[in-house]
Each structure stands twice: as C-alpha cells, then as structure tokens.
Design a protein around this motif. Structure first.
Motif, PDB file in Angstrom:
ATOM      1  N   LYS A  80      21.092  41.833 101.060  1.00 10.27           N
ATOM      2  CA  LYS A  80      21.085  42.972 100.134  1.00 10.27           C
ATOM      3  C   LYS A  80      22.386  43.746 100.071  1.00 10.27           C
ATOM      4  CE  LYS A  80      16.644  43.573 101.841  1.00 10.27           C
ATOM      5  NZ  LYS A  80      16.508  44.225 103.096  1.00 10.27           N
ATOM      6  N   GLU A  81      23.058  43.868 101.189  1.00 11.51           N
ATOM      7  CA  GLU A  81      24.244  44.736 101.216  1.00 11.51           C
ATOM      8  C   GLU A  81      25.151  44.406 102.393  1.00 11.51           C
ATOM      9  OE1 GLU A  81      22.501  48.644 101.675  1.00 11.51           O
ATOM     10  OE2 GLU A  81      21.873  48.213 103.726  1.00 11.51           O
ATOM     11  N   LYS A  82      26.349  45.008 102.344  1.00  9.49           N
ATOM     12  CA  LYS A  82      27.261  44.862 103.476  1.00  9.49           C
ATOM     13  C   LYS A  82      26.852  45.847 104.569  1.00  9.49           C
ATOM     14  CE  LYS A  82      30.907  43.012 100.661  1.00  9.49           C
ATOM     15  NZ  LYS A  82      31.387  41.788 101.306  1.00  9.49           N
ATOM     16  N   LEU A  83      27.231  45.538 105.795  1.00  5.16           N
ATOM     17  CA  LEU A  83      26.733  46.328 106.916  1.00  5.16           C
ATOM     18  C   LEU A  83      27.844  47.099 107.631  1.00  5.16           C
ATOM     19  CD1 LEU A  83      24.274  43.728 108.526  1.00  5.16           C
ATOM     20  CD2 LEU A  83      23.940  45.208 106.548  1.00  5.16           C
ATOM     21  N   HIS A  84      27.406  48.183 108.257  1.00  3.90           N
ATOM     22  CA  HIS A  84      28.343  48.982 109.044  1.00  3.90           C
ATOM     23  C   HIS A  84      27.838  49.127 110.479  1.00  3.90           C
ATOM     24  CE1 HIS A  84      31.383  51.636 110.208  1.00  3.90           C
ATOM     25  NE2 HIS A  84      30.713  52.756 110.119  1.00  3.90           N
ATOM     26  N   PHE A  85      28.647  48.672 111.426  1.00  2.49           N
ATOM     27  CA  PHE A  85      28.307  48.800 112.842  1.00  2.49           C
ATOM     28  C   PHE A  85      29.259  49.820 113.473  1.00  2.49           C
ATOM     29  CE2 PHE A  85      26.645  44.131 113.569  1.00  2.49           C
ATOM     30  CZ  PHE A  85      25.678  44.329 112.596  1.00  2.49           C
ATOM     31  N   VAL A  86      28.714  50.644 114.359  1.00  6.31           N
ATOM     32  CA  VAL A  86      29.547  51.614 115.081  1.00  6.31           C
ATOM     33  C   VAL A  86      29.691  51.159 116.528  1.00  6.31           C
ATOM     34  CG1 VAL A  86      29.566  53.967 116.019  1.00  6.31           C
ATOM     35  CG2 VAL A  86      29.130  53.597 113.588  1.00  6.31           C
ATOM     36  N   SER A 128      31.177  58.903 104.511  1.00  9.53           N
ATOM     37  CA  SER A 128      32.164  58.418 103.545  1.00  9.53           C
ATOM     38  C   SER A 128      32.532  56.959 103.825  1.00  9.53           C
ATOM     39  CB  SER A 128      33.353  59.376 103.450  1.00  9.53           C
ATOM     40  OG  SER A 128      34.406  58.983 104.258  1.00  9.53           O
ATOM     41  N   LEU A 129      32.581  56.547 105.088  1.00  7.57           N
ATOM     42  CA  LEU A 129      32.821  55.125 105.395  1.00  7.57           C
ATOM     43  C   LEU A 129      31.712  54.259 104.790  1.00  7.57           C
ATOM     44  CD1 LEU A 129      33.893  55.527 109.140  1.00  7.57           C
ATOM     45  CD2 LEU A 129      35.299  54.415 107.390  1.00  7.57           C
ATOM     46  N   ILE A 130      30.478  54.711 104.947  1.00  5.77           N
ATOM     47  CA  ILE A 130      29.344  53.915 104.452  1.00  5.77           C
ATOM     48  C   ILE A 130      29.365  53.834 102.922  1.00  5.77           C
ATOM     49  CG2 ILE A 130      26.800  53.869 104.281  1.00  5.77           C
ATOM     50  CD1 ILE A 130      26.772  54.820 107.227  1.00  5.77           C
ATOM     51  N   LYS A 131      29.793  54.929 102.275  1.00  5.13           N
ATOM     52  CA  LYS A 131      29.932  54.893 100.811  1.00  5.13           C
ATOM     53  C   LYS A 131      30.959  53.820 100.415  1.00  5.13           C
ATOM     54  CE  LYS A 131      29.184  59.084  99.167  1.00  5.13           C
ATOM     55  NZ  LYS A 131      29.716  60.466  98.994  1.00  5.13           N
ATOM     56  N   GLY A 132      32.047  53.754 101.174  1.00  6.60           N
ATOM     57  CA  GLY A 132      33.089  52.760 100.900  1.00  6.60           C
ATOM     58  C   GLY A 132      32.580  51.333 101.100  1.00  6.60           C
ATOM     59  N   ILE A 133      31.682  51.155 102.040  1.00  3.38           N
ATOM     60  CA  ILE A 133      31.197  49.817 102.384  1.00  3.38           C
ATOM     61  C   ILE A 133      30.055  49.367 101.477  1.00  3.38           C
ATOM     62  CG2 ILE A 133      29.975  48.487 104.189  1.00  3.38           C
ATOM     63  CD1 ILE A 133      31.537  50.365 106.225  1.00  3.38           C
ATOM     64  N   LYS A 134      29.103  50.253 101.275  1.00  3.91           N
ATOM     65  CA  LYS A 134      27.877  49.851 100.550  1.00  3.91           C
ATOM     66  C   LYS A 134      27.946  50.222  99.073  1.00  3.91           C
ATOM     67  CE  LYS A 134      25.183  50.208 104.797  1.00  3.91           C
ATOM     68  NZ  LYS A 134      24.397  49.038 105.190  1.00  3.91           N
ATOM     69  N   LYS A 167      19.042  53.592 123.185  1.00  4.59           N
ATOM     70  CA  LYS A 167      17.725  53.009 122.900  1.00  4.59           C
ATOM     71  C   LYS A 167      16.644  54.091 122.825  1.00  4.59           C
ATOM     72  CE  LYS A 167      16.676  49.425 122.308  1.00  4.59           C
ATOM     73  NZ  LYS A 167      16.654  48.750 120.969  1.00  4.59           N
ATOM     74  N   GLU A 168      16.805  55.145 123.636  1.00  3.60           N
ATOM     75  CA  GLU A 168      15.797  56.207 123.630  1.00  3.60           C
ATOM     76  C   GLU A 168      15.884  57.082 122.388  1.00  3.60           C
ATOM     77  OE1 GLU A 168      16.302  58.135 127.438  1.00  3.60           O
ATOM     78  OE2 GLU A 168      15.544  56.345 128.458  1.00  3.60           O
ATOM     79  N   SER A 169      17.084  57.218 121.823  1.00  9.12           N
ATOM     80  CA  SER A 169      17.230  58.180 120.720  1.00  9.12           C
ATOM     81  C   SER A 169      17.202  57.534 119.338  1.00  9.12           C
ATOM     82  CB  SER A 169      18.533  58.958 120.879  1.00  9.12           C
ATOM     83  OG  SER A 169      19.624  58.101 120.653  1.00  9.12           O
ATOM     84  N   SER A 170      17.293  56.193 119.266  1.00  2.78           N
ATOM     85  CA  SER A 170      17.295  55.575 117.935  1.00  2.78           C
ATOM     86  C   SER A 170      16.606  54.216 118.001  1.00  2.78           C
ATOM     87  CB  SER A 170      18.733  55.368 117.439  1.00  2.78           C
ATOM     88  OG  SER A 170      19.251  54.152 117.923  1.00  2.78           O
ATOM     89  N   SER A 171      16.277  53.687 116.821  1.00  3.90           N
ATOM     90  CA  SER A 171      15.670  52.358 116.829  1.00  3.90           C
ATOM     91  C   SER A 171      16.664  51.303 116.343  1.00  3.90           C
ATOM     92  CB  SER A 171      14.395  52.359 115.980  1.00  3.90           C
ATOM     93  OG  SER A 171      14.728  52.733 114.676  1.00  3.90           O
ATOM     94  N   LEU A 172      17.951  51.678 116.278  1.00  4.52           N
ATOM     95  CA  LEU A 172      18.968  50.705 115.860  1.00  4.52           C
ATOM     96  C   LEU A 172      19.141  49.630 116.936  1.00  4.52           C
ATOM     97  CD1 LEU A 172      21.772  53.063 114.469  1.00  4.52           C
ATOM     98  CD2 LEU A 172      20.217  51.587 113.159  1.00  4.52           C
ATOM     99  N   PRO A 173      19.415  48.402 116.521  1.00  2.82           N
ATOM    100  CA  PRO A 173      19.702  47.370 117.521  1.00  2.82           C
ATOM    101  C   PRO A 173      20.976  47.716 118.293  1.00  2.82           C
ATOM    102  CG  PRO A 173      19.624  46.417 115.293  1.00  2.82           C
ATOM    103  CD  PRO A 173      19.476  47.895 115.141  1.00  2.82           C
ATOM    104  N   VAL A 174      20.971  47.460 119.580  1.00  2.00           N
ATOM    105  CA  VAL A 174      22.179  47.656 120.394  1.00  2.00           C
ATOM    106  C   VAL A 174      22.721  46.286 120.782  1.00  2.00           C
ATOM    107  CG1 VAL A 174      23.139  48.582 122.529  1.00  2.00           C
ATOM    108  CG2 VAL A 174      21.408  49.880 121.286  1.00  2.00           C
ATOM    109  N   ILE A 175      23.965  46.048 120.373  1.00  2.00           N
ATOM    110  CA  ILE A 175      24.609  44.749 120.606  1.00  2.00           C
ATOM    111  C   ILE A 175      25.782  44.947 121.562  1.00  2.00           C
ATOM    112  CG2 ILE A 175      25.737  42.765 119.511  1.00  2.00           C
ATOM    113  CD1 ILE A 175      24.470  43.694 116.832  1.00  2.00           C
ATOM    114  N   VAL A 181      22.235  58.391 108.990  1.00  2.00           N
ATOM    115  CA  VAL A 181      23.149  58.193 107.855  1.00  2.00           C
ATOM    116  C   VAL A 181      23.177  56.755 107.331  1.00  2.00           C
ATOM    117  CG1 VAL A 181      24.638  60.132 108.516  1.00  2.00           C
ATOM    118  CG2 VAL A 181      25.225  57.817 109.261  1.00  2.00           C
ATOM    119  N   GLY A 182      22.507  55.816 108.038  1.00  2.00           N
ATOM    120  CA  GLY A 182      22.427  54.457 107.502  1.00  2.00           C
ATOM    121  C   GLY A 182      23.344  53.428 108.143  1.00  2.00           C
TER     122      GLY A 182
END
Ligand SMILES: CC(C)=CCC/C(C)=C/CC/C(C)=C/CC/C(C)=C/COP(=O)(O)OP(=O)(O)O
Ligand SMILES: O=P(O)(O)OC[C@@H](O)CO
Ligand SMILES: [Mg+2]
Length: 253
Positions: free
Chosen positions: A18-24, A246-252, A72-80, A46-47
C-alpha cells in the motif's frame, strides 16, 4: 523444509503493498528506557511503521534489554534489532535484521558475528530477516567500526552490483547506509540504480533529516526510509513529533 516469512517480514510486505514505510532507529546508548518508551508511543501515534534498536557501540546487555522492554510496553509497533555484533541481541525483540556487511574488509562483519549470534537468535525465537547491508561514503561511525570499504558516492553501479549479489545470495532486504548523522544521504541516482536491478525491498538510511530529504529518497526508489538522529536529537518530544510528521509526509505523500 518449508520456507515461510515470519510475522514481521509478512507485516513489512503487506504494508509495502500500500505505501512506503518509515522506521525509526533508537540507540540504547543515546536514549534511556523512559525516553524510548515515550518516543515509541509517539511514533505509533504519528504513523511510524516499526522501531529499530541498535548502535555501533555499546548497544548490548542490560541497557539493550531495558530499552526494548520499554518500547514493547508502550507501543504495539514491531521492534527489530539492528545489531553492531552478536552482542546486540535481546530476547525482548520481535525480529532481527540478520545482516551481512557485504563491503566490509573484515570477515567478522560478513559471516563471523552472524555465526556467533545464530544460536542466540534461535534460542530466543527472534525472527531473523536476512539482509544485505552496504556502507556508502562517508559511512560515519558504522563505516569505521564495520571496517568497510565505503562505496564511492559517484559509483552507483558498484552499489547496484553488491545489492544484486546480496539478493542472489538469498538476502531478502537491501540496506544502503550513508552512516548515522551523515551530512548528506545516499545519492538519489545511486538509490535509482540499485532499485532498478533488485526485486527485494530497498531500505535507505543515514543523513535523512528533512521533508525534502525523505521525499527525494522515497521518490528515487527507497521502499523503507530509516531515521535516527533527527528524532534522537530533536531536544523535546514535541519537536520530535513535528519532525516525524513532516518526514512521514515526505515518505507517504
Ligand atoms: C546479524 C548479527 C548477529 C550481527 C551483524 C553484525 C554486523 C554485520 C554489523 C555491521 C556493522 C555495524 C557496526 C553495524 C551497526 C549498525 C548500526 C546500529 C548503526 C547505527 O548506529 P550508529 O548510530 O551509527 O552508532 P553509534 O550511535 O554507536 O555511533
Ligand atoms: O541517524 P541517521 O542519520 O538518521 O541514520 C539512521 C541509520 O541509517 C543509521 O544506521
Ligand atoms: Mg547512534
């Protein structure tokens, strides 16, 4: 033997439809567990699509465990995990970029650290995602630590050859790395050259700080864009949120 994608790799591929991704990227050497927890929660709001954890120096042991647990306790994002060596593994992570620094001069970074870490990954049941890791000039700390022969910025074809070799060796991601904090990100024409020859997803990181940087890198063909310094050095959570939006706007778009 049945070859199947694990959960995190499947998540990446499904989202990429569906879209390009942003990893922090968060470095346990630079952020406390409390900060990491707040940043990860905000990332999810923020996505941001995943959090990577690692560093070239000192991201191991208890500090690594605590930072990953906090995320892991504060978010459900995958941790890599994004390990600098076999020391950069913790059982609290979901997955690990099981990477080989293909343009290192030192076999430790090509296959040695991987052999030393393999049983730990298996024991902890962390999902390994095989990845070709390529250091592009200037390479910064990771270039020096990883004993790389950094690919010259004006030689896109060399990067493309290494990337394709990585794919043919069975690696399912290619990561072009200019180095954390690099003054300039990987050149656009190099991103285009690599993207035009590989079929696996392309990750680009190092020196991406602004909306314009992120947009250029994404439009040149990066599928996943990684930022670390811009968020770690934002000074406040509010500023980090603004930068991420703003980074995510640039990416997605
Ligand atoms: C798969 C396993 C078990 C190990 C792989 C080991 C390899 C190939 C490492 C590559 C070389 C290396 C040192 C990578 C570090 C990657 C990384 C986390 C970079 C970002 O960290 P920086 O922000 O540059 O680090 P500092 O903040 O410590 O300078
Ligand atoms: O810190 P920055 O420059 O965003 O780089 C992120 C990442 O590519 C480093 O491995
Ligand atoms: Mg760092």
């Amino acid at each position: 033997m049945k070859l199947r994608f694990g959960r995190v790799e499947s998540y990446i591929h499904e989202k990429l439809e569906k879209e390009k991704l942003h990893f922090v990227l968060l470095d346990p050497d630079d952020v406390s567990p409390e900060e990491a927890s707040k940043i990860a929660q905000m990332c999810e709001e923020v996505g941001v699509d995943a959090v990577m954890v690692g560093g070239s120096t000192g991201a191991e042991g208890e500090v690594l465990d605590e930072v990953v647990k906090a995320i892991k306790e504060s978010s459900s994002l995958p941790v890599i995990l994004f390990p600098g060596s076999h020391g950069g593994i913790t059982k609290y992570a979901d997955a690990i970029f099981f990477m080989s620094l293909l343009n290192s001069r030192n076999p430790f970074f090509i296959t040695g650290a991987q052999a030393l870490g393999a049983f730990t990954v298996k024991r902890y049941r962390i999902e390994p995602i095989p990845m070709a890791y390529l250091i592009i000039e200037p390479g910064e700390t990771v270039g020096w630590v990883g004993d790389a022969k950094p690919i010259p910025r004006h030689k896109p074809k060399i990067a493309a050859a290494y990337a394709l070799a990585g794919q043919y060796l069975g690696m399912r991601l290619v990561y072009l790395e200019a180095g954390s904090g690099a003054p300039e990100h990987v050149p656009n024409d190099m991103i285009r050259a690599v993207k035009s020859v590989i079929d696996v997803p392309l990750i680009v990181g190092g020196g991406i700080r602004t909306y314009e940087d992120a947009r250029e890198v994404a439009q040149s063909g990066a599928d996943i864009i990684v930022t670390g310094t811009a968020i770690e050095k934002a000074g406040s959570l509010e500023e980090a949120r603004k930068r991420l939006e703003s980074l995510i706007k640039g990416i997605k778009g």
